[in-house]
Design a protein around this motif. Sequence first.
Motif, PDB file in Angstrom:
ATOM      1  N   GLY A 158      19.841  57.657  51.448  1.00  0.00           N
ATOM      2  CA  GLY A 158      20.061  57.227  50.068  1.00  0.00           C
ATOM      3  C   GLY A 158      20.184  55.724  49.940  1.00  0.00           C
ATOM      4  O   GLY A 158      19.423  55.088  49.198  1.00  0.00           O
ATOM      5  N   LEU A 159      21.132  55.140  50.666  1.00  0.00           N
ATOM      6  CA  LEU A 159      21.328  53.685  50.590  1.00  0.00           C
ATOM      7  C   LEU A 159      20.084  52.917  51.062  1.00  0.00           C
ATOM      8  O   LEU A 159      19.658  51.974  50.388  1.00  0.00           O
ATOM      9  N   PRO A 160      19.474  53.312  52.211  1.00  0.00           N
ATOM     10  CA  PRO A 160      18.241  52.624  52.600  1.00  0.00           C
ATOM     11  C   PRO A 160      17.163  52.647  51.510  1.00  0.00           C
ATOM     12  O   PRO A 160      16.476  51.647  51.309  1.00  0.00           O
ATOM     13  N   ASN A 161      17.028  53.746  50.814  1.00  0.00           N
ATOM     14  CA  ASN A 161      16.033  53.792  49.745  1.00  0.00           C
ATOM     15  C   ASN A 161      16.372  52.839  48.607  1.00  0.00           C
ATOM     16  O   ASN A 161      15.489  52.235  48.006  1.00  0.00           O
ATOM     17  N   VAL A 162      17.665  52.718  48.301  1.00  0.00           N
ATOM     18  CA  VAL A 162      18.074  51.764  47.264  1.00  0.00           C
ATOM     19  C   VAL A 162      17.763  50.340  47.727  1.00  0.00           C
ATOM     20  O   VAL A 162      17.254  49.517  46.964  1.00  0.00           O
ATOM     21  N   LEU A 163      18.041  50.056  49.005  1.00  0.00           N
ATOM     22  CA  LEU A 163      17.752  48.717  49.536  1.00  0.00           C
ATOM     23  C   LEU A 163      16.248  48.436  49.516  1.00  0.00           C
ATOM     24  O   LEU A 163      15.825  47.311  49.233  1.00  0.00           O
ATOM     25  N   GLN A 164      15.455  49.468  49.808  1.00  0.00           N
ATOM     26  CA  GLN A 164      13.992  49.304  49.727  1.00  0.00           C
ATOM     27  C   GLN A 164      13.587  48.949  48.301  1.00  0.00           C
ATOM     28  O   GLN A 164      12.745  48.080  48.072  1.00  0.00           O
ATOM     29  N   ASP A 165      14.188  49.634  47.351  1.00  0.00           N
ATOM     30  CA  ASP A 165      13.883  49.367  45.941  1.00  0.00           C
ATOM     31  C   ASP A 165      14.238  47.921  45.593  1.00  0.00           C
ATOM     32  O   ASP A 165      13.443  47.209  44.974  1.00  0.00           O
ATOM     33  N   LEU A 166      15.411  47.475  46.018  1.00  0.00           N
ATOM     34  CA  LEU A 166      15.850  46.113  45.705  1.00  0.00           C
ATOM     35  C   LEU A 166      14.965  45.072  46.404  1.00  0.00           C
ATOM     36  O   LEU A 166      14.677  44.013  45.843  1.00  0.00           O
ATOM     37  N   ALA A 167      14.530  45.406  47.636  1.00  0.00           N
ATOM     38  CA  ALA A 167      13.683  44.472  48.380  1.00  0.00           C
ATOM     39  C   ALA A 167      12.364  44.242  47.645  1.00  0.00           C
ATOM     40  O   ALA A 167      11.751  43.184  47.767  1.00  0.00           O
ATOM     41  N   GLY A 168      11.942  45.231  46.878  1.00  0.00           N
ATOM     42  CA  GLY A 168      10.674  45.112  46.163  1.00  0.00           C
ATOM     43  C   GLY A 168      10.801  44.486  44.790  1.00  0.00           C
ATOM     44  O   GLY A 168       9.800  44.307  44.092  1.00  0.00           O
ATOM     45  N   LEU A 169      12.019  44.156  44.371  1.00  0.00           N
ATOM     46  CA  LEU A 169      12.214  43.536  43.050  1.00  0.00           C
ATOM     47  C   LEU A 169      11.661  42.121  43.030  1.00  0.00           C
ATOM     48  O   LEU A 169      11.696  41.433  44.037  1.00  0.00           O
TER      49      LEU A 169
END
Lengths: 313, 176
Positions: free
Chosen positions: A254-265
């Motif tokens: 869950g958290l890694p996916n959120v971090l992936q999302d933020l990395a792509g912002l």
Amino acid sequence: MKIKLMILAVSLLAFNGAAAGIDFGKLLEERINKELNKDKPTQPAPAQPSSTAPAATQNAAASPPPEKQKVDARQLGFALFGEYSIEEENRIGRQVAGDLLGAVKLVRDDKLQNYVNLVGNWVAQQSGRKDVTWRFGVIDSEDINAFAAPGGYVFVTKGLYRRLNNEAELAGVLGHEIAHVSQKHHLKLLKQSSLIGALGQAASSKAKDSDQVVQNLIGNGAEIMARKLDKNAEFEADRVGIVYAARAGYTPWGLPNVLQDLAGLPAGDARTGLLYKTHPHPADRLAELGEAVDGRLDAVRGKELANRFYRVQ
Amino acid sequence: MKPSLIPAAMLLLCTASATAWAAPGTVLRNEKLYAQPSASARVAGTVAKGASVNILAKQGGWLRVTSGKTTGWIRLLSVRAGAGGLGGAGVGDVVGAATTRSDPSRVVAVAGLRGLNEEDLKQAKFDANELARMEALSVTPTQARSYAGQSGLAAVNVPALPAPKPAESSSSWETN
């Protein structure tokens, strides 16, 4: 009683060194009062009866001794050398949380708030900190961020919440914040910074209000939330947080996916300004987490629970 | 032309969370590509730290990516989404992200929005009513456990993760 208080106060000041002792002002005085109001007033440092006393005084925080000795060791240094008590932690957390809520209100959606509390409390139960009363809140800001205050106050902005896709991602974000509380990261930061300066105000403050004392301790408003924790504290919170989520039965991703999302912002997005000011870049966090996790979670199966995830408008 | 951009962007937004999409990514450490999303599967190839990949799909802790002519599964934590290279550039700040080419599906209108900043927090005045509201909304451990159970969540024994070796620096991944 008065005389005893004087003796204890004087010996505490002597033990801590005058400058640091005075800085703690009223908080210290209250602590002394609390100790003295017990039916069996204990003697100051040199008179410690136990044979383990020297070790305990050297490092009160390191190895928790049996209950009785713990009190003795902690009264010596209070927040200077020992740990904050849960009452002190709660007082600090309450003030920080109230200040933060003075800047940003809770989202007026009780179903949302209830949902986040149900998920957060369950994840927090995996942290092993049973002395904390956990409170979770979604705050009405489009900023993308989350905050934790001592004493178990955890906040997620609506801007971050809206980017989440399932309950496991929420559990991961909350797990990171819960880890800040369980690892007492902000208290450690506070102790470092307050020894240097902010506490000077506490001694000079004439305020009778206890909240004012804590306010002096933590600085202006919710400023402590804008302070950068040590990078390693953030990496630790990621590491510990995903384990809490996994222990709660969620997928650890869950958290890694959120971090992936933020990395792509997009870079320079105003909504991540404060986040990047206070946290390492998500790419660095993913890399650091990758080193720690490697194949260790390969066998962990968990739920995403996308269906019951509460969606905000 | 302009009006058609909005539905196109909406469509992209909707597909962004699906398990299959194509997005640029950057490899964060030297890694293997596996034929299946499992470390016991056949190794299909290797990728070097800093390499660009195309992310095709996601499954649990794995991403399906293409790198050159090779397609395979790589650990989720070994790739960062976006084509911004290795990331924080050591300063852990927006400086590193300044080179990030944004994923077009993520562009949401942000003009005019000003985020939370230090000054807001510094100026904040204690709000007792709002705090009371938050405290009233909290739940008991029993309520939380019951809600977890409703969806079949049960406590799992997962050991703590060890801290990576060089604890004093954030750039441990840069040196190995």
